[in-house]
Design a protein around this motif. Structure first.
Motif, PDB file in Angstrom:
ATOM      1  N   UNK A  50     -69.470  44.442  71.833  1.00 51.02           N
ATOM      2  CA  UNK A  50     -70.323  43.258  71.892  1.00 51.02           C
ATOM      3  C   UNK A  50     -71.800  43.618  72.027  1.00 51.02           C
ATOM      4  N   UNK A  51     -72.144  44.854  71.730  1.00 52.54           N
ATOM      5  CA  UNK A  51     -73.529  45.287  71.818  1.00 52.54           C
ATOM      6  C   UNK A  51     -73.917  45.838  73.172  1.00 52.54           C
ATOM      7  N   UNK A  52     -72.989  45.866  74.110  1.00 52.50           N
ATOM      8  CA  UNK A  52     -73.256  46.439  75.428  1.00 52.50           C
ATOM      9  C   UNK A  52     -72.328  47.625  75.640  1.00 52.50           C
ATOM     10  N   UNK A  53     -72.487  48.279  76.768  1.00 54.40           N
ATOM     11  CA  UNK A  53     -71.639  49.423  77.101  1.00 54.40           C
ATOM     12  C   UNK A  53     -70.375  49.001  77.853  1.00 54.40           C
ATOM     13  N   UNK A  54     -70.191  47.715  78.080  1.00 53.81           N
ATOM     14  CA  UNK A  54     -69.059  47.237  78.875  1.00 53.81           C
ATOM     15  C   UNK A  54     -67.705  47.593  78.253  1.00 53.81           C
ATOM     16  N   UNK A  55     -67.476  47.389  76.947  1.00 57.61           N
ATOM     17  CA  UNK A  55     -66.167  47.760  76.389  1.00 57.61           C
ATOM     18  C   UNK A  55     -65.846  49.253  76.551  1.00 57.61           C
ATOM     19  N   UNK A  57     -67.106  51.322  78.873  1.00 57.98           N
ATOM     20  CA  UNK A  57     -66.888  51.577  80.293  1.00 57.98           C
ATOM     21  C   UNK A  57     -65.521  51.060  80.730  1.00 57.98           C
ATOM     22  N   UNK A  58     -65.122  49.904  80.223  1.00 58.57           N
ATOM     23  CA  UNK A  58     -63.810  49.360  80.562  1.00 58.57           C
ATOM     24  C   UNK A  58     -62.694  50.252  80.017  1.00 58.57           C
ATOM     25  N   UNK A  59     -62.876  50.783  78.808  1.00 62.58           N
ATOM     26  CA  UNK A  59     -61.876  51.688  78.242  1.00 62.58           C
ATOM     27  C   UNK A  59     -61.742  52.969  79.047  1.00 62.58           C
ATOM     28  N   UNK A  60     -62.860  53.513  79.486  1.00 64.05           N
ATOM     29  CA  UNK A  60     -62.824  54.727  80.308  1.00 64.05           C
ATOM     30  C   UNK A  60     -62.174  54.428  81.656  1.00 64.05           C
ATOM     31  N   UNK A  61     -62.529  53.286  82.253  1.00 62.71           N
ATOM     32  CA  UNK A  61     -61.934  52.912  83.535  1.00 62.71           C
ATOM     33  C   UNK A  61     -60.432  52.685  83.398  1.00 62.71           C
ATOM     34  N   UNK A  62     -60.010  52.017  82.322  1.00 63.62           N
ATOM     35  CA  UNK A  62     -58.585  51.784  82.100  1.00 63.62           C
ATOM     36  C   UNK A  62     -57.835  53.100  81.934  1.00 63.62           C
ATOM     37  N   UNK A  63     -58.403  54.017  81.174  1.00 63.18           N
ATOM     38  CA  UNK A  63     -57.769  55.326  80.993  1.00 63.18           C
ATOM     39  C   UNK A  63     -57.660  56.059  82.330  1.00 63.18           C
TER      40      UNK A  63
END
Length: 86
Positions: A50-55, A57-63
């Motif tokens: 979505x143009x931010x680093x949130x996806x 960061x969320x993927x790294x956190x989920x992993x």
């Protein structure tokens, strides 16, 4: 990357160790699983972009959160007293 360089060779040895007569097959399967999960994660993060680093960061956190669960499942499946290894 130093951590990856230390972990991946040991992971490969651990995956191949129980299958000395099929070492090539075990190595190929481990490589396929690694690349398949990386591709699936990349596609998922790409769809959530979505143009931010949130996806990302969320993927790294989920992993990071899934790693202990996966470790526990693999260790319990490989333990001598488990129903899976009997």
């Amino acid at each position: 990357m130093v951590g990856t360089g230390l972990v991946l060779p040991n992971a490969m040895a651990g995956a191949i160790g129980p299958f000395p007569r099929m070492a090539g097959t075990a190595a190929a399967l481990l490589g396929f699983v690694q690349m398949g999960l990386a591709a699936a994660g990349g596609v998922a993060i790409g769809h959530l972009a979505n143009g931010t680093a949130i996806p990302m960061a969320a993927g790294i956190a989920l992993a990071g959160l899934l790693q202990p669960l996966i470790y526990w499942l693999l260790i319990s499946a490989a333990s001598p007293g488990s129903a899976v290894s009997r």
